[in-house]
Design a protein around this motif. Structure first.
Motif, PDB file in Angstrom:
ATOM      1  N   TRP A 169       1.435 -14.787  -4.209  1.00 44.64           N
ATOM      2  CA  TRP A 169       0.358 -13.825  -4.034  1.00 44.64           C
ATOM      3  C   TRP A 169      -0.861 -14.216  -4.851  1.00 44.64           C
ATOM      4  O   TRP A 169      -0.755 -14.842  -5.892  1.00 44.64           O
ATOM      5  N   TYR A 214      -3.433 -12.117  -6.757  1.00 47.95           N
ATOM      6  CA  TYR A 214      -3.647 -10.736  -7.176  1.00 47.95           C
ATOM      7  C   TYR A 214      -5.119 -10.452  -7.452  1.00 47.95           C
ATOM      8  O   TYR A 214      -5.935 -11.368  -7.604  1.00 47.95           O
ATOM      9  N   LEU A 236      -4.763  -9.785   3.603  1.00 46.71           N
ATOM     10  CA  LEU A 236      -3.473  -9.461   2.994  1.00 46.71           C
ATOM     11  C   LEU A 236      -2.354 -10.274   3.629  1.00 46.71           C
ATOM     12  O   LEU A 236      -1.443 -10.731   2.928  1.00 46.71           O
ATOM     13  N   ILE A 259      -4.382 -10.688  -1.747  1.00 42.98           N
ATOM     14  CA  ILE A 259      -4.460  -9.263  -1.976  1.00 42.98           C
ATOM     15  C   ILE A 259      -5.739  -8.883  -2.708  1.00 42.98           C
ATOM     16  O   ILE A 259      -6.297  -7.805  -2.517  1.00 42.98           O
ATOM     17  N   ALA A 308      -8.473  -8.629  -0.139  1.00 42.03           N
ATOM     18  CA  ALA A 308      -8.303  -7.405   0.649  1.00 42.03           C
ATOM     19  C   ALA A 308      -8.834  -6.198  -0.105  1.00 42.03           C
ATOM     20  O   ALA A 308      -9.493  -5.322   0.473  1.00 42.03           O
ATOM     21  N   LEU A 355      -3.269  -0.912  -3.235  1.00 44.65           N
ATOM     22  CA  LEU A 355      -3.079  -2.356  -3.153  1.00 44.65           C
ATOM     23  C   LEU A 355      -3.240  -3.002  -4.522  1.00 44.65           C
ATOM     24  O   LEU A 355      -2.533  -3.973  -4.844  1.00 44.65           O
ATOM     25  N   MET A 390      -0.689  -2.980   6.801  1.00 47.19           N
ATOM     26  CA  MET A 390      -0.767  -3.572   5.466  1.00 47.19           C
ATOM     27  C   MET A 390       0.343  -3.035   4.560  1.00 47.19           C
ATOM     28  O   MET A 390       1.052  -3.805   3.888  1.00 47.19           O
ATOM     29  N   LEU A 402       3.766  -4.911   2.950  1.00 49.76           N
ATOM     30  CA  LEU A 402       4.070  -4.956   1.523  1.00 49.76           C
ATOM     31  C   LEU A 402       5.448  -4.379   1.214  1.00 49.76           C
ATOM     32  O   LEU A 402       6.120  -4.845   0.285  1.00 49.76           O
TER      33      LEU A 402
END
Length: 860
Positions: free
Chosen positions: A461, A463, A526, A531, A534, A553, A583, A587
């Motif tokens: 990911w 972040y 995403l 992320i 997004a 998020l 989304m 997740l």
């Protein structure tokens, strides 16, 4: 109980039984005839005992004058209590001997004549025709009349019939001819007999038959007669009266028959203990022909289920309207609906015929019919933008189901252009198949067995704080599948088609934000594990619940946090946008199973779902998902499925399903020609769509749009050639002038007297074959002759079609009637102010002979 419509008033009818006669009026009251019609009882006559039959006078001066026949043979006239200008009310007609009245019929034209049928008597007639205006029994001028009068004490009775027929015989039925008021047909002593009251000594025609009951002449065709006997119905023609021309067989005994007074050749038949009335339409039958079987159209009318009918009556003026009565006196007003032939014209006029009426409607609302939409699209230039096919989608932006088709065509065209450019620069042939779909790209043989193998990668990911996850310490790593073919599939989906850019994803997200599609941009970011990007997109957008989604998020970690998952699940169900819901589904879902993202959000674009599947599903699951999705879209006729099928046989089936559901041959034809040249264009369905659309444009008089469609088709497929449809031939040698003009325009050597050669052009104002001069223009008087048209015989590339050898104003044009003409520009200018031929002495009105010119003048 029986029923009769009034022959003079459309809203009056009566019913009668053995003891009473009732007069009704429709439109209001307490007696229900059907769901929307009621009737009121206006009068009752119960003074006449032993009623056998009733007949309503067709004379308009006596609207409610009714003749009532009794069991002793008397006929009594009644006005139902209304005041009359004459003394007919209460007048009686008394036969010589008391015998039962069988029937009563008023003459349809001579309203003073009333026919009565009587039981057999050896010394009396069986058919008596009364003159209601005759003197009553009080006149004793005639001894014979005194003898008749002596049998009754009523001074208001008529005792001498106007005509007497059938002494000592039996009569069963009677009918006047409507166009020959002096003639009638009657069933008498086992025969059908035709009489004329001007010479009633003997019948003019007769036929031996058992079908002597219920005889009736068609009021719209006097030569056609119907009668019945038991369960047989016979149809007769007075022009060939020896035997019935047609016989109909019923399963039950027939009670009564009657011709429809408003429909030619329409016979109604009622059988005993039946709840239906049968209708026979014999208009289209060849009656009397022994070589052809008669064509009889049969229908049934059931006023009320499980309720028998004792009698019926046609309405004399309202078309296809019946009034029925049951044995217990229940009345039903029945409308016989036609089997209506329908037609829908190309000019949006919807017409149908209902009996004698023809109804025509014009649809202006484009939501009603697809043809209106197609015409409006054609007028807006839909499908004619070949440089940027996406402009065609903008022309139908209010029809989102077409967006997927033009999006795929645009992306496929760009990829084809890139591949061709790279193959030219590198000198290597392109391996990219034109207008291919994702499904055939990944599995060319349409099966997953032995297909391409994808590599699995572990991804991390990105972040919001810029950090990246540690794949070795994460509890649930995310796996991504890659291969060269999957990358090309992402190109077709629009996620990675600009391969030369360092980060084409950022460019895609930026373009989506520019278009205002923030939810989709955030979801794609995403899905690519960015992320942080997004969250930035959602914070920049002014969306409902956008900040809440961004905060949720921002708090995401890859650890299995039950509280965070529960909170996000509650937030997901409150969101309306499918991309925002997807989304949170992504997740919180199992990282090895993304079925919820792909199946629970069908409102996501097909290309986004396919791109997501190409990233996160292994080969087997990807194959199953694409196969099921393409089958689902094909069954629904969803053009978004063209991304999966491409220009293949399966793609043709998708387009066919779309045409079957929507009838939009316009889009199907445009999609087919954009994929040219291709093997699928040989499919007969594609040629049918193209030709049907061309014919449709011509029927709308959109000739310019049809021409542009043909030009675009020829540009996209240079192998298509339209044969020459018009030729200009020389008056002297008969050879074609147009086909030789391009040869005439070539430079040829010319030998001078000194032996030197020079280059010169042949004269264009003469026939290339015989060198005779061409006709002169009737306006400028100059010889015609120009290399008009396109460089068809000299072309090397499709673009050469744009190079005209001459302008339109110099083309040949002439009248098809008088054969006079000239240069197109001169003739056009002349007929802007004149309608006759420009040649002196010619009386031809050339402009009035041109149907296109007439239509243009009317439209202006």
């Amino acid at each position: 109980m029986k029923v009769l419509w009034s022959p003079t008033k459309s809203d009056f009818f009566l019913t009668y039984s053995n003891s009473s006669v009732y007069l009704y009026q429709t439109s209001q009251g307490a007696v229900e005839l059907n769901d929307g019609t009621y009737a009121t009882r206006l009068a009752e006559n119960s003074e006449v005992p032993f009623i056998k039959c009733v007949a309503w006078s067709p004379a308009k001066l006596e609207d409610n004058l009714v003749a009532v026949g009794t069991a002793n043979g008397r006929v009594i006239l009644s006005n139902f209590g209304q005041k009359a200008d004459n003394d007919l009310d209460g007048r009686e007609f008394v036969p010589k001997h008391q015998k039962q009245c069988v029937y009563l019929f008023w003459n349809p034209l001579d309203h003073n004549l009333l026919a009565e049928g009587l039981d057999k008597h050896s010394k009396d007639c069986c058919v008596a025709i009364w003159d209601i205006n005759a003197k009553t029994g009080g006149d004793t001028a005639s001894l014979e009349r005194q003898r008749y009068s002596s049998s009754t004490s009523d001074i208001n009775a008529v005792t001498r019939p106007y005509v007497e027929i059938g002494h000592g015989e039996t009569t069963t039925s009677f009918s006047w001819f409507h166009k020959e008021p002096k003639a009638f047909v009657t069933g008498m002593s086992g025969r059908l007999k035709v009489y004329d009251i001007r010479d009633a000594s003997k019948p003019h025609l007769f036929a031996q038959t058992k079908a002597v009951y219920g005889v009736c002449a068609d009021p719209l065709s006097d030569s056609r007669i119907a009668s019945f006997s038991e369960s047989h119905i016979a149809l007769w023609d007075t022009r060939s009266f020896e035997k019935p021309l047609l016989t109909l067989q019923e399963t039950k005994p027939v009670i009564t028959i009657d011709w429809c007074p408003t429909r030619r050749g329409y016979l109604a038949v009622l059988c005993k203990d039946s709840s239906t009335i049968k209708l026979f339409d014999i208009r289209h039958s060849v009656i009397g022909s022994e070589e052809l079987d008669p064509v009889i159209t049969e229908r049934t009318v059931q006023p009320k289920k499980l309720s028998s009918i004792s009698y019926f009556s046609w309405h004399p003026t309202f078309e296809n309207r019946l009034l029925t009565v049951s044995p217990d006196g229940e009345l039903r007003d029945v409308q016989v609906y036609e089997r209506m032939p329908l037609t829908f014209a190309s000019n949006f006029h919807f017409s149908w015929a209902c009996g004698k009426k023809v109804i025509d409607l014009y649809f202006e609302d484009e939501e009603i019919d697809i043809s209106i939409k197609m015409k409006n699209r054609a007028l807006g230039g839909y499908g004619l933008c070949t440089e940027d096919p996406m402009q065609n989608a903008l022309a139908v932006k209010n029809e989102p189901h077409l967006y997927g088709l033009w999006s795929w065509l645009t992306i496929a065209k760009d990829i084809i252009a890139q591949e061709e450019f790279q193959s030219k620069t590198k000198g290597t042939p392109s391996t990219w198949e034109k207008f291919i779909g994702v499904k055939n790209l990944l599995w060319p043989d349409n099966t997953c067995i032995g297909g391409q193998r994808s590599e699995m990668e572990t991804v991390t990911w990105s972040y919001p704080d810029g950090s990246r996850g540690n794949t070795s310490q994460e509890n649930s790593p995310i796996y991504k599948y890659t291969s060269p073919l999957r990358s090309r599939a992402l190109q077709l989906c629009g996620w990675d088609y600009k391969r030369e850019a360092r980060d084409s994803l950022l460019g895609l997200l930026a373009s989506l934000q520019t278009e205002g599609d923030f939810e989709r941009a955030a979801a794609i970011a995403l899905f690519n594990l960015k992320i942080g990007k997004a969250v930035d997109i959602l914070c920049q957008a002014n969306l409902p619940n956008g900040n809440a989604v961004a905060m949720a998020l921002a708090g995401f970690t890859n650890e299995k946090n039950a509280l965070w998952r529960k909170t996000c699940a509650n937030l997901r169900h409150s969101l309306e946008d499918p991309y925002l819901r997807a989304m949170f589904t992504f997740l919180s879902s199992d990282k090895e199973n993304f079925d919820e993202v792909l199946t629970e959000e069908p409102c996501m674009a097909v290309k986004d779902r396919v791109a997501f599947a190409c990233i996160y599903l292994d080969d087997q699951k990807l194959w199953e998902y694409l196969k099921n999705l393409s089958q689902e879209l094909k069954e629904k006729g969803n053009l978004d499925g063209i991304l999966l099928t491409g220009a293949s046989q399966e793609g043709v089936e998708l387009l066919q399903s779309y045409v079957d559901i929507t009838s939009d041959i316009q889009t199907a034809a445009l999609a087919a020609i954009y994929c040219m040249p291709s093997e699928i264009t040989k499919d007969t369905r594609i040629s049918t769509w193209i030709e049907s659309y061309r014919i449709l444009l011509d029927s709308w008089r959109l000739w310019h749009q049809r021409s542009k469609f043909d030009i675009m088709r020829h540009i996209l497929d240079s192998n298509i050639r339209v044969p020459t449809q018009a030729f200009i031939s020389c008056n002297f040698c008969g050879k074609s002038v147009a086909c030789n003009m391009t040869l005439a325009s070539k430079v040829r050597p010319y030998m001078m007297s000194g032996g030197q050669s020079t280059q010169t052009k042949q004269r264009l104002t003469c026939c290339p074959g015989c060198k005779k001069s061409l006709p002169r223009c009737s306006i400028c008087l100059m010889n015609l002759g120009t290399p008009s048209g396109s460089a068809l015989y000299l072309q090397k590339e499709p673009s050469d079609f744009e190079e005209k050898l001459s302008s339109y104003g110099n083309w040949f044009t002439w009248c098809q009637t008088c054969r006079h003409g000239g240069h197109a520009a001169h003739i056009r200018n002349w007929f802007q102010n004149h309608s006759d031929c420009p040649v002196s002495g010619c009386s031809c009105k050339c402009m009035t002979l041109d149907s296109v010119g007439q239509l243009s003048a009317q439209s202006e």
